[in-house]
Design a protein around this motif. Structure first.
Motif, mmCIF file in Angstrom:
data_model
loop_
_atom_site.group_PDB
_atom_site.id
_atom_site.type_symbol
_atom_site.label_atom_id
_atom_site.label_comp_id
_atom_site.label_asym_id
_atom_site.label_seq_id
_atom_site.Cartn_x
_atom_site.Cartn_y
_atom_site.Cartn_z
ATOM 1 N N ILE A 103 -11.761 6.906 3.868
ATOM 2 C CA ILE A 103 -10.573 6.400 4.552
ATOM 3 C C ILE A 103 -10.968 5.986 5.961
ATOM 4 C CG2 ILE A 103 -8.210 6.892 5.265
ATOM 5 C CD1 ILE A 103 -8.671 6.898 2.235
ATOM 6 N N ASN B 209 0.797 -1.221 0.000
ATOM 7 C CA ASN B 209 0.000 0.000 0.000
ATOM 8 C C ASN B 209 0.833 1.276 0.000
ATOM 9 O OD1 ASN B 209 -3.140 -0.454 0.310
ATOM 10 N ND2 ASN B 209 -2.102 -2.137 1.360
ATOM 11 N N SER C 239 -9.057 11.913 -3.769
ATOM 12 C CA SER C 239 -8.584 10.929 -2.802
ATOM 13 C C SER C 239 -7.396 11.463 -2.006
ATOM 14 C CB SER C 239 -8.195 9.633 -3.513
ATOM 15 O OG SER C 239 -7.687 8.685 -2.597
ATOM 16 N N GLN D 1 -7.218 11.697 1.960
ATOM 17 C CA GLN D 1 -6.155 11.051 2.724
ATOM 18 C C GLN D 1 -5.420 12.060 3.609
ATOM 19 O OE1 GLN D 1 -3.870 7.892 0.525
ATOM 20 N NE2 GLN D 1 -5.157 8.568 -1.192
ATOM 21 N N TRP E 252 -6.897 1.522 -6.329
ATOM 22 C CA TRP E 252 -6.826 1.870 -4.899
ATOM 23 C C TRP E 252 -7.904 2.893 -4.548
ATOM 24 C CZ3 TRP E 252 -6.571 5.209 -0.951
ATOM 25 C CH2 TRP E 252 -6.093 4.737 0.284
ATOM 26 N N HIS F 146 -11.274 2.545 -1.903
ATOM 27 C CA HIS F 146 -11.280 3.363 -0.683
ATOM 28 C C HIS F 146 -12.103 4.629 -0.905
ATOM 29 C CE1 HIS F 146 -7.665 0.818 -0.362
ATOM 30 N NE2 HIS F 146 -7.860 0.872 0.939
ATOM 31 N N THR G 56 0.086 5.899 4.304
ATOM 32 C CA THR G 56 -0.661 6.936 3.592
ATOM 33 C C THR G 56 0.254 8.093 3.204
ATOM 34 O OG1 THR G 56 -2.742 6.365 4.684
ATOM 35 C CG2 THR G 56 -2.567 8.581 3.768
ATOM 36 N N SER H 18 -4.685 -1.256 4.949
ATOM 37 C CA SER H 18 -4.286 -0.517 3.757
ATOM 38 C C SER H 18 -4.210 0.989 3.964
ATOM 39 C CB SER H 18 -5.260 -0.809 2.610
ATOM 40 O OG SER H 18 -6.574 -0.403 2.965
ATOM 41 N N THR H 19 -4.619 1.477 5.125
ATOM 42 C CA THR H 19 -4.698 2.933 5.313
ATOM 43 C C THR H 19 -3.934 3.419 6.534
ATOM 44 O OG1 THR H 19 -6.755 2.763 6.596
ATOM 45 C CG2 THR H 19 -6.964 3.020 4.191
#
Length: 659
Positions: free
Chosen positions: A123, A85, A165, A169, A116, A120, A134, A128-129
């Motif tokens: 979040i 990730n 995104s 994030q 990805w 997502h 990130t 994966s986060t």
């Protein structure tokens, strides 16, 4: 940001990096490794074997084609998912598109970003986060987007979703920011990553609320994380490097765009770069200190030289070109700056590094590939990446690693190897009765720890002295290590212990896997790539083997030597290493010119390095508080705790290392 503005920013970034020149520049470098990694990703197969992959996995794992499960765990290790990730394999794809001119690589990178983003829509905390990953991921996206745009691989719809995104994030990073990130590489990677991203794709980054927040946090982090001596407080070279990499990138991007950098960022970056250079062994690698791997740092030092305009770093790196990945991430201007630095004559880094804040001390005989080098480590514990390595010594003989750090192996909580490698017995240290007050607990914690005292260091000509102490308990005791390293390739050390009752002093030595150790009378014959050494001692020597880890997920068999001496209340033992051609013999320390003192008070050893040349090193194990206090060795008078007498023919020269 509208799509037209976004594309304009990406093209501005591509122009600043001179992306159009990169394909031609890369043409004269072997692209086979890069293309092999890119081809793996094209086939949905992943290995993590880049130089600075924090958790390497060289075993290939294939993911089902189509929509990935971004929370998949392979190799029975969640760290595999974290590596996936971070998505820095996108840089391999973008680079491959520049090297080959084939758009399919860029299209694959764009598809993976889209996958990805689609997986997502929001979040939420999951594998994966994680916040660390990130921060790495959004910086990777910002790095490749200009190339993907130039290749025509970014549709308006994908670009819009990707930028949305990134914003989501960043908001998640702010929301989940923890106080502990102030002193963690997790924090600086996140905030410096945000600054890099916003400076790359933002219309007016300095007016952005996320910018003000990230800049303030980065200023606080740099002051907290980087010691004045240039060593990252976490006491692990691998994570020292991670902070350095993100500091370099943010500094370069901001300065290239004329944006004010966070206060202290350039100074911290410069100190980190020089602190790393000091730790580089003559073969260009770092020892596996703390949670680290045996890794070649010459490419990174070249990058530091280019970003900072530092000719001494350029000379230490021995490079005039950047590694392919660094050229792609930083741009042609940094490579041009490196070439200009490399052409400057006379610049050279110091031969000694005294890390009075971190407790890391280094001395080398030269910056040549055949140098002798000594690392003495005895500072604060650091973070969960730090190991119980107080009084540890690393030795390099004529460019060949001999005594080394045992590394980290894994981060898995269920592995007994992990806490063992963090513990004192996996390091080249002195122990009371073979154990320590420093007790690792699980992968990240400690249930107990000793109290390290500040190291004393002195350098005089070709002689270097390091003295450190560790206070332990159950029973209360003090371990003292007094190490003398001579540039000619001689090491001698006095290990001392103070504790009530009867005990055993144990000194442990872990050798590089390429070193062979065999009996040699009362000593050991140590065979390395540079020749044969002899390890001798006043204590009892035993030989065996243990596994060490110079690479994540990899164990290697390596020679182990222990030296032991029994004592009551107070004891000491000497150990030394020198070429097999050097004649070694004890020499008395005389009181009043004629009376040999008890070896419990003082000892001396002569090293005859040539037909008419010798070095004699004398240690006092305690204070001379009774009787005549005039002492002599090899016909030379002195009053000090540690001295070297250099004899050449009839000439004698005294060097006081510890008064």
């Amino acid at each position: 940001m509208d799509i037209v503005s976004a594309r304009a920013k990406l093209r501005e970034a591509a122009a600043l990096m001179r992306v159009g020149e990169m394909g031609e520049r890369l043409a004269d470098r072997d692209p086979s490794t890069l293309l092999a990694r890119a081809q793996e990703v094209m086939a949905d197969t992943y290995t993590f074997s880049k130089t600075w992959d924090m958790e390497r996995c060289r075993v290939p794992f294939a993911l089902p084609k189509g929509a990935y499960d971004w929370n998949v765990v392979n190799n029975d290790d969640e760290e595999w998912c974290f590596m996936l990730n971070r998505m820095d394999f996108l840089e391999d794809l973008a680079l491959a598109s520049l090297v080959t001119g084939e758009a399919s690589y860029a299209e694959k990178a764009a598809a993976l970003i889209g996958s990805w983003v689609e997986a997502h829509p929001a979040i939420v905390p999951e594998l994966s986060t994680r916040t660390l990953d990130t921060g790495i991921r959004i910086r990777t996206w910002a790095t490749v987007l200009p190339t993907l745009d130039a290749a025509g691989a970014l549709s308006d719809e994908l670009l819009e979703r990707t930028l949305g995104s990134i914003r989501t994030q960043i908001a998640s990073l702010r929301e989940r920011y923890l106080p502990k990130y102030e002193t963690s590489n997790w924090g600086s990677i996140q905030t410096l990553g945000i600054l890099t991203v916003l400076a790359t794709i933002g219309d007016d980054p300095e007016s952005d609320p996320d910018w003000a927040w990230a800049k303030g946090r980065a200023e606080s982090q740099m002051a907290a994380q980087v010691y004045p001596d240039g060593i990252d407080w976490e006491q692990s070279t691998m994570y020292h490097v991670e902070v350095l990499l993100y500091a370099l990138r943010a500094l370069h991007v901001l300065e290239a765009r004329g944006i004010e950098a966070p206060l202290g960022l350039r100074g911290a970056t410069d100190r980190l770069a020089h602190g790393l250079a000091a730790q580089m062994m003559p073969d260009g690698c770092i020892d596996a200190q703390g949670d680290s791997d045996r890794t070649d740092v010459r490419g990174l030092l070249a990058l530091c030289a280019g970003v900072l305009g530092d000719a001494a770093l350029a000379r230490a790196s021995g490079r005039t070109q950047l590694d392919a990945g660094d050229l792609f991430a930083f741009g042609c201007d940094v490579e041009d700056a490196l070439a200009a630095c490399a052409g400057k004559a006379g610049a050279e880094l110091p031969l000694v590094f005294d890390g009075v804040d971190s407790g890391l001390f280094v001395a080398r005989s030269s910056w040549g590939a055949d140098a002798n080098m000594t690392v003495f480590s005895s500072g604060p514990l650091g973070s969960g990446h730090g190991h119980s390595d107080n009084l540890h010594v690393t030795v390099v003989y004529q460019g060949a690693p001999v005594l080394v750090d045992a590394g980290r192996f894994t981060y898995r909580e269920d592995s007994p190897v992990r806490p063992y490698l963090k513990g004192p017995r996996a390091h080249n240290v002195a122990l009371l009765d073979g154990r320590s007050s420093c007790v690792p607990k699980g992968s990240w914690g400690y249930s107990d720890f000793g109290y390290p005292l500040k190291t004393y260091a002195r350098h005089a000509g070709g002689a270097h002295y390091f003295e450190g102490a560790l206070v332990g308990h159950d029973p209360l005791h003090v371990l003292v290590r007094k190490l003398v390293a001579l540039d000619c390739g001689v090491w001698i050390c006095a290990d001392e212990a103070l504790a009530e009752g009867e005990h055993e002093l144990v000194s442990r030595f872990h050798f590089d896997p390429g070193v062979r150790v065999a009996p040699g009378g009362e000593a050991c014959r140590v065979s390395c790539a540079a020749g044969e050494l002899v390890l001798g001692s006043t204590g009892s020597i035993s030989m065996g083997s243990e596994q060490i880890s110079l690479d994540y997920n990899v164990l290697s068999d390596a020679a182990l030597v222990e030296v032991r001496s029994g004592f009551a209340e107070r004891g000491s033992q000497l150990w030394w290493m020198a070429s097999g051609r050097v004649r070694v013999s004890p020499v008395p320390v005389l009181r009043g010119g004629s009376e040999p003192v008890d070896t419990a008070l003082a000892e001396a050893v002569r090293f005859e390095v040539g037909a008419d040349e010798f070095y004699t090193v004398a240690f006092f194990h305690g204070e001379a508080y009774t009787g005549v206090k005039a002492f002599a060795c090899e016909g030379v008078s002195f009053h000090a705790k540690a001295v070297v007498v250099h004899g050449m023919g009839e000439r004698r020269e005294l060097t006081v290392l510890r008064a």
